[in-house]
Scaffold this active site. Structure first.
Site: not given
Length: 630
Positions: A157, A343, A372
């Protein structure tokens, strides 16, 4: 005060000797500091269509050295390119088709006898890579934001040296989802009926904050360690393949993150698009086709930055162009991905994008890439699809695009009130513009994605409308994509903040009281939606007519809220009919005679209701029916 006195020769010699020693030590220190810090791509393969590559070599003062390649059959060092920054070298290699795998031996030598050896791997291709089958209309895509799906390894994490730390209470912060979490839940995704996974970017985003989304790349060859590693990404692709599923990698070539390693030491000023002062893209996509567009507007669109933290890359720089093309091919070959979602497809230099797409499709003819192009006008979206004859002569090699026009029309149709004309006219009219696309069946259709409010929220948390949206997307022409959590009614009621839209999937973290994977703690409405979704997609998976069949739609009648289309081929007809009315409707079938004949026999796959030679249908209020016609 200095005295005017002479210095004897005997006293001068030590001074000259000391200066010579200092100069020698400085030269020696400088040479000792000449190192190789990065070589990208880190390896290549034999037997590739792209067999002339440019290798970026980065290291302190490496440009002052002269590279040589030890003789290797089939491989030639054809060019050495220096740039204004002496910390870079660009080496062009030609790898002949008959070359065998092995290690290339480079030596970087200096005038003072310095030699820096470097070994560069040439690998054998994995079986079947070249003929990889990309995603297509037989697939149903599950879109995942990795940081927000499941935390398979809490130990990654937080990573030393990366300042953006995990904090689930911060909607814009990192929450700890990772690749291991996705791997552990592949069976759930498969069981739901999905056949492909598209993940938001997983490459390193070493940005100070709000980096969880992945769209500010800081290392194009490294998976973010908070997600896992390159090896784990490859493992995910292999695990998906074992289940008959595909993986679509989200890529960005328009911009990088401000903390990308080269931003601290650019090869040349034109490596990125620079302005006298910060200039943002104007987002005016009209300039692409506008015969009256000014040069300023055009330059601002293509070369302007998205935000100050995302430098705009200059693909007109030949080495930058080669770098980006090689990087995309490297990930396909290394990990075995089955598709790319690019993207902001129209924002980079459009001629580079044609070269980039062509290079990939030449290497992998059965691969697929979806671009996109977020605009609701089919005239602009269709410009980018392969096979389109454009007025300005632009030739694209892109097979697929995100069908934003149809998404917008679908939501508008579902939420609009009935007027003298049916609210279904919105989807009817947009679909009627499919003549603009060379291949409408290869468009990716979707009710929502990671950049807009969740479809349940867009539909005012109306479960009946959501089911209609899912039926429409699952049965319409194209390749359906759904956002994670739609199946358990995830929403963003409070605001359209992206951090909230991309909330955590319930059950992805230890201690979650609700678990969407197991069903524990879900409300009856959430369980019902999950069951509906699962039934719909698994039926779709085994229905080839939806994958390759033709489409026929019927005009919505004025003052009615009934809309109907058919998917059909030589073997099967499927009738999809929607009733947005608040009451049950007895609907006659006269208008469908050209495809149905005079009566209908079949079965509604959602309710299980069967019909035998009926000439009308009783359609429940606010319901979609999918009837397999006998």
């Amino acid at each position: 005060m200095f005295h005017n006195q002479s210095i004897k020769p005997s006293t001068m010699r030590p001074i000259f000797v000391s200066l010579a020693i200092l100069f020698f030590l400085a030269q020696t220190l400088s040479l000792a500091q000449q190192t190789i810090s990065r070589v990208e791509p880190p390896n290549w393969w034999v037997g590739m269509e792209l067999n002339t590559i440019e290798i970026l070599v980065y290291g302190r003062e490496i440009g002052a050295l002269v590279p040589s390649l030890e003789s290797y059959p089939g491989v030639q060092l054809t060019k050495v390119k220096t740039v204004p920054n002496n910390n870079y070298l660009f080496l062009t290699l030609h790898i002949a088709p008959e070359t065998t795998p092995g290690n290339l031996k480079f030596v970087f030598g200096g005038e003072n006898g310095q030699r820096i050896p470097y070994t560069y791997p040439l690998l054998a291709r994995e079986d079947g890579r070249k003929n990889s089958i990309g995603f297509n209309s037989s697939d149903a895509i599950y879109l995942i934001t990795p940081d927000r799906f499941a935390n398979g390894n809490p130990g990654n994490d937080n990573v030393e040296g990366l300042t953006d730390k995990a904090d689930r209470s911060d909607k814009g912060g990192r929450h700890g989802g990772d690749l291991e979490g996705i791997i552990k839940n592949l069976d759930y995704i498969d069981d739901m009926g999905f056949t492909a996974i598209w993940m938001n970017p997983v490459l390193e985003n070493a940005m100070p904050k709000n980096s969880y989304h992945g769209y500010a790349t800081t290392d194009y060859y490294k998976v973010d360690p908070r997600y896992g590693s390159n090896a784990m990404f490859k493992e995910l692709c292999n695990e998906a393949t074992d289940r008959g599923m595909k993986v679509i990698m989200d890529m960005i070539v328009n911009h990088c993150g401000l903390e990308h390693w080269w931003m601290k030491d650019l090869p040349s000023e034109d490596w990125i698009n620079q302005w006298p002062e910060y200039t943002q893209t104007n987002h005016r996509k009209t300039v692409i086709l506008d015969p009256y567009a000014s040069q300023l507007d055009t330059k601002e669109f293509f070369d302007g930055w998205f935000v100050p933290s995302m430098p705009d890359l200059n693909q007109r720089n030949a080495s930058m162009a080669s770098y980006l093309i090689q990087n995309s091919i490297w990930w396909i070959e290394y990990a075995g991905i089955d598709g790319i979602r690019m993207d902001t497809y129209p924002y980079p230099d459009m001629y580079f994008m044609a070269d980039w797409t062509k290079a990939i499709m030449d290497e992998y003819p059965n691969f697929n890439i979806v671009g996109e192009e977020w605009v609701t006008r089919p005239t602009i979206v269709s410009y980018w699809q392969k096979g389109k004859e454009n007025s300005n002569g632009y030739t694209s090699h892109l097979k697929s695009l995100m069908d934003f026009p149809l998404q917008h029309a679908l939501v508008t149709s579902l939420v609009s009130e009935k007027t003298w004309s049916s609210s279904w006219v919105h989807v009817y009219e947009v679909l009627g513009q499919d003549y603009l696309y060379p291949d409408p069946k290869n468009l990716v259709i979707f009710p929502d994605n990671h950049d807009m409010s969740r479809i349940f929220t867009q539909l005012n948390e109306d479960v009946d409308l959501l089911k209609m949206a899912l039926v429409y997307t699952a049965t319409m022409r194209g390749i359906p994509q759904f956002y994670y959590g739609t199946e358990v009614l995830m929403k963003n009621r409070e605001s359209d903040d992206h951090g909230l839209i991309r909330s955590d999937f319930p059950g992805g973290w230890e201690g979650d009281t609700t678990n969407g994977f197991s069903g524990e703690g879900l409300t009856p409405a959430e369980k019902d939606m999950q069951s509906f979704f699962k039934k719909l997609l698994n039926w779709r998976k085994d229905t080839p007519t939806l994958h390759t069949g033709k489409l026929m739609q019927f005009s919505p009648k004025n003052n009615t809220e009934i809309y109907t289309f058919f998917r059909y081929d030589d073997d099967r007809k499927i009738m999809v009919i929607f009733n947005k009315e608040a009451t049950e409707v007895q609907h006659t079938l006269d208008q469908y005679q050209e495809i149905l004949g005079t009566t209908l026999s079949g079965k509604d796959i959602l309710s299980g209701t069967t019909f035998e030679q009926v000439d009308s249908l009783r359609i429940p209020a606010r319901t979609a029916m999918i009837i397999e016609v006998n």
